[in-house]
Scaffold this motif. Structure first.
Motif, mmCIF file in Angstrom:
data_model
loop_
_atom_site.group_PDB
_atom_site.id
_atom_site.type_symbol
_atom_site.label_atom_id
_atom_site.label_comp_id
_atom_site.label_asym_id
_atom_site.label_seq_id
_atom_site.Cartn_x
_atom_site.Cartn_y
_atom_site.Cartn_z
ATOM 1 N N PRO A 55 9.863 3.797 18.055
ATOM 2 C CA PRO A 55 9.216 4.619 17.868
ATOM 3 C C PRO A 55 8.692 5.679 17.645
ATOM 4 O O PRO A 55 7.471 6.363 16.745
ATOM 5 N N GLY A 56 9.149 6.500 19.045
ATOM 6 C CA GLY A 56 8.975 7.361 19.479
ATOM 7 C C GLY A 56 7.782 7.928 20.250
ATOM 8 O O GLY A 56 6.670 6.562 20.592
ATOM 9 N N PHE A 57 8.052 9.515 20.304
ATOM 10 C CA PHE A 57 5.767 9.708 20.711
ATOM 11 C C PHE A 57 5.231 9.280 19.859
ATOM 12 O O PHE A 57 4.986 9.342 18.630
ATOM 13 N N LEU A 58 4.160 8.750 19.851
ATOM 14 C CA LEU A 58 2.082 8.222 19.111
ATOM 15 C C LEU A 58 1.811 8.927 19.127
ATOM 16 O O LEU A 58 0.884 8.257 18.496
ATOM 17 N N ASP A 59 1.367 9.829 20.289
ATOM 18 C CA ASP A 59 0.302 10.515 20.557
ATOM 19 C C ASP A 59 0.285 11.761 19.493
ATOM 20 O O ASP A 59 -0.199 12.876 19.571
ATOM 21 N N GLY A 60 0.720 12.347 18.776
ATOM 22 C CA GLY A 60 1.258 13.948 18.090
ATOM 23 C C GLY A 60 2.743 13.871 17.078
ATOM 24 O O GLY A 60 2.976 13.090 17.289
ATOM 25 N N ASP A 61 2.914 15.247 16.766
ATOM 26 C CA ASP A 61 3.287 15.274 15.149
ATOM 27 C C ASP A 61 4.987 15.786 16.061
ATOM 28 O O ASP A 61 6.140 15.203 15.155
ATOM 29 N N LYS A 62 5.191 16.761 16.819
ATOM 30 C CA LYS A 62 5.970 17.607 17.315
ATOM 31 C C LYS A 62 5.657 17.560 18.367
ATOM 32 O O LYS A 62 4.584 17.255 19.353
ATOM 33 N N SER B 232 3.341 18.245 23.141
ATOM 34 C CA SER B 232 2.768 18.008 21.293
ATOM 35 C C SER B 232 1.692 18.908 20.768
ATOM 36 O O SER B 232 1.133 19.334 21.751
ATOM 37 N N THR B 233 2.295 19.264 19.773
ATOM 38 C CA THR B 233 1.697 20.392 18.040
ATOM 39 C C THR B 233 1.068 19.916 17.985
ATOM 40 O O THR B 233 2.501 19.286 17.363
ATOM 41 N N PRO B 234 0.692 20.498 16.828
ATOM 42 C CA PRO B 234 0.555 19.900 15.101
ATOM 43 C C PRO B 234 2.315 20.196 14.382
ATOM 44 O O PRO B 234 2.712 20.703 15.569
ATOM 45 N N LYS B 235 2.128 19.095 13.533
ATOM 46 C CA LYS B 235 3.470 19.600 12.595
ATOM 47 C C LYS B 235 4.135 20.833 12.654
ATOM 48 O O LYS B 235 4.835 21.207 11.596
ATOM 49 N N ASP B 236 2.878 21.699 12.158
ATOM 50 C CA ASP B 236 2.636 22.869 11.358
ATOM 51 C C ASP B 236 3.161 23.791 12.322
ATOM 52 O O ASP B 236 3.147 24.901 11.405
ATOM 53 N N MET B 237 3.001 23.492 13.392
ATOM 54 C CA MET B 237 3.356 24.848 14.231
ATOM 55 C C MET B 237 4.423 24.861 15.148
ATOM 56 O O MET B 237 5.029 23.853 14.863
ATOM 57 N N THR B 238 4.906 25.885 14.394
ATOM 58 C CA THR B 238 6.406 26.869 14.788
ATOM 59 C C THR B 238 6.789 27.405 16.134
ATOM 60 O O THR B 238 5.864 26.928 17.143
ATOM 61 N N LYS B 239 8.335 26.985 16.902
ATOM 62 C CA LYS B 239 8.559 26.953 17.714
ATOM 63 C C LYS B 239 7.554 28.812 17.981
ATOM 64 O O LYS B 239 7.358 28.988 19.273
ATOM 65 N N GLU B 240 7.927 30.011 17.229
ATOM 66 C CA GLU B 240 7.846 31.122 17.401
ATOM 67 C C GLU B 240 5.988 31.188 18.068
ATOM 68 O O GLU B 240 5.217 31.458 18.855
ATOM 69 N N GLU B 241 5.361 29.789 17.332
ATOM 70 C CA GLU B 241 4.410 29.796 17.798
ATOM 71 C C GLU B 241 3.340 29.101 18.414
ATOM 72 O O GLU B 241 2.883 30.013 19.165
ATOM 73 N N LEU C 87 12.664 21.730 21.055
ATOM 74 C CA LEU C 87 11.856 20.712 20.221
ATOM 75 C C LEU C 87 12.371 19.190 20.362
ATOM 76 O O LEU C 87 14.176 18.905 20.378
ATOM 77 N N ILE C 88 11.939 18.711 21.249
ATOM 78 C CA ILE C 88 12.419 16.506 21.058
ATOM 79 C C ILE C 88 12.567 15.822 20.126
ATOM 80 O O ILE C 88 12.070 16.017 19.222
ATOM 81 N N ASN C 89 13.928 15.707 19.543
ATOM 82 C CA ASN C 89 14.418 14.581 19.374
ATOM 83 C C ASN C 89 13.622 12.724 19.399
ATOM 84 O O ASN C 89 14.098 11.944 19.930
ATOM 85 N N ASP C 90 12.120 12.734 19.309
ATOM 86 C CA ASP C 90 11.359 11.365 20.555
ATOM 87 C C ASP C 90 12.434 10.706 19.501
ATOM 88 O O ASP C 90 12.398 9.189 19.717
ATOM 89 N N GLU C 91 12.587 9.889 17.988
ATOM 90 C CA GLU C 91 13.297 9.266 17.571
ATOM 91 C C GLU C 91 14.457 8.908 18.014
ATOM 92 O O GLU C 91 15.090 7.819 18.111
ATOM 93 N N GLN C 92 15.147 9.736 18.823
ATOM 94 C CA GLN C 92 16.458 9.479 19.508
ATOM 95 C C GLN C 92 16.538 9.234 21.128
ATOM 96 O O GLN C 92 17.528 9.092 21.340
ATOM 97 N N SER C 93 15.161 9.573 21.376
ATOM 98 C CA SER C 93 14.961 9.879 22.955
ATOM 99 C C SER C 93 14.266 8.149 23.123
ATOM 100 O O SER C 93 14.595 7.110 22.337
ATOM 101 N N VAL C 94 14.088 7.876 24.304
ATOM 102 C CA VAL C 94 14.420 5.950 25.042
ATOM 103 C C VAL C 94 12.526 6.443 26.301
ATOM 104 O O VAL C 94 12.555 7.714 27.150
ATOM 105 N N ASN C 95 11.874 5.368 25.434
ATOM 106 C CA ASN C 95 10.855 5.406 26.427
ATOM 107 C C ASN C 95 9.552 6.269 26.265
ATOM 108 O O ASN C 95 8.962 5.945 26.582
#
Length: 245
Positions: free
Chosen positions: A98-105, A167-176, A195-203
């Protein structure tokens, strides 16, 4: 991964596999670009050198490993090896995490501390003072961050660095987000973001902004903010190491 895809595989069976050599993995985070993976391990009764030998055997020649002792941290409460193995088995059998559940990025932020005195006096002391002066409950610790941002895990490493998973909002860029992190640390560290690929991460689903807020709130209330805070972090379970691969 093939081992954990076998029919009838259970957490108890997986834990008995000799490849673990008595060590327990708690978390694996992989970057979106695929260049690195960061793992958090519990390695009872092992020196850093012994653990380095283990992780090199565990991964083989495919990657280069560097290990550090974790000296303290926030957000560790719900990380355990049974949750890790359960998520690993699910991924191996085609059920995505399920990935990280508390945020978008979800990001890893590496803080290379360049001025330890300023880090303690200005940055760390400032966090403790804000908690003491303005936070009545753990949820109030959200005010430490920009709107929509938060921390799920902080690790203080043995090489004068810190690693935070945020975690950050989904529209926040790396530069921001880079600007947010640089402002947050007040010039006391060089901050590098992935940026982490949380769906390919574990736990990572067992990381929580609420847990981080609770542990940080308890730490802040335990500090005497009439004097400089020398270090931060909750007591670590014995034998916890982090391996960056």
């Amino acid at each position: 991964m093939q081992l954990y895809a076998e029919e009838g595989m259970t957490v108890d069976k997986a834990l008995q596999h000799p490849d673990w050599e008595g060590n327990e993995c708690l978390l694996t985070c992989s970057s979106v670009d695929g260049d690195w993976t960061c793992c958090l391990w519990k390695a009872p009764n092992k020196t850093l050198q012994e653990f380095q030998g283990f992780i090199d055997r565990f991964t083989g020649d495919a990657v280069t490993n560097k290990t550090y002792v974790v000296e303290g941290g926030f957000g560790l409460k719900h990380l355990n090896t049974r949750g890790y193995i359960r998520d690993l088995i699910n991924a191996s059998q085609g059920r995505s995490s399920p990935g990280f559940l508390d945020g978008d990025k979800f990001w890893m932020v590496h803080h290379k501390i360049t001025d330890r005195e300023a880090w303690n006096n200005d940055f760390t002391f400032g966090i403790a003072k804000t908690i003491n002066d303005k936070c009545a409950t753990p949820s109030d610790c959200k005010m430490l961050f920009d709107k929509g941002c938060g921390a799920a895990l902080t690790l203080f490493l043995s090489d004068n660095t810190s690693v935070c998973f945020e975690s950050t909002p989904k529209d926040m860029t790396k530069e921001e987000f880079q600007k947010v992190c640089d402002k947050f640390t007040k010039g006391t560290a060089v901050n590098t973001l992935w940026l982490i690929n949380d769906e390919q991460s574990v736990n990572v689903m067992n990381l929580s902004l609420d847990t981080w807020n609770q542990e940080t709130f308890a730490w802040g209330n335990a500090q005497n903010t009439s004097k400089v805070v020398d270090s931060i972090g909750t007591e670590m379970p014995e034998g916890v190491n982090v391996a960056s691969q």
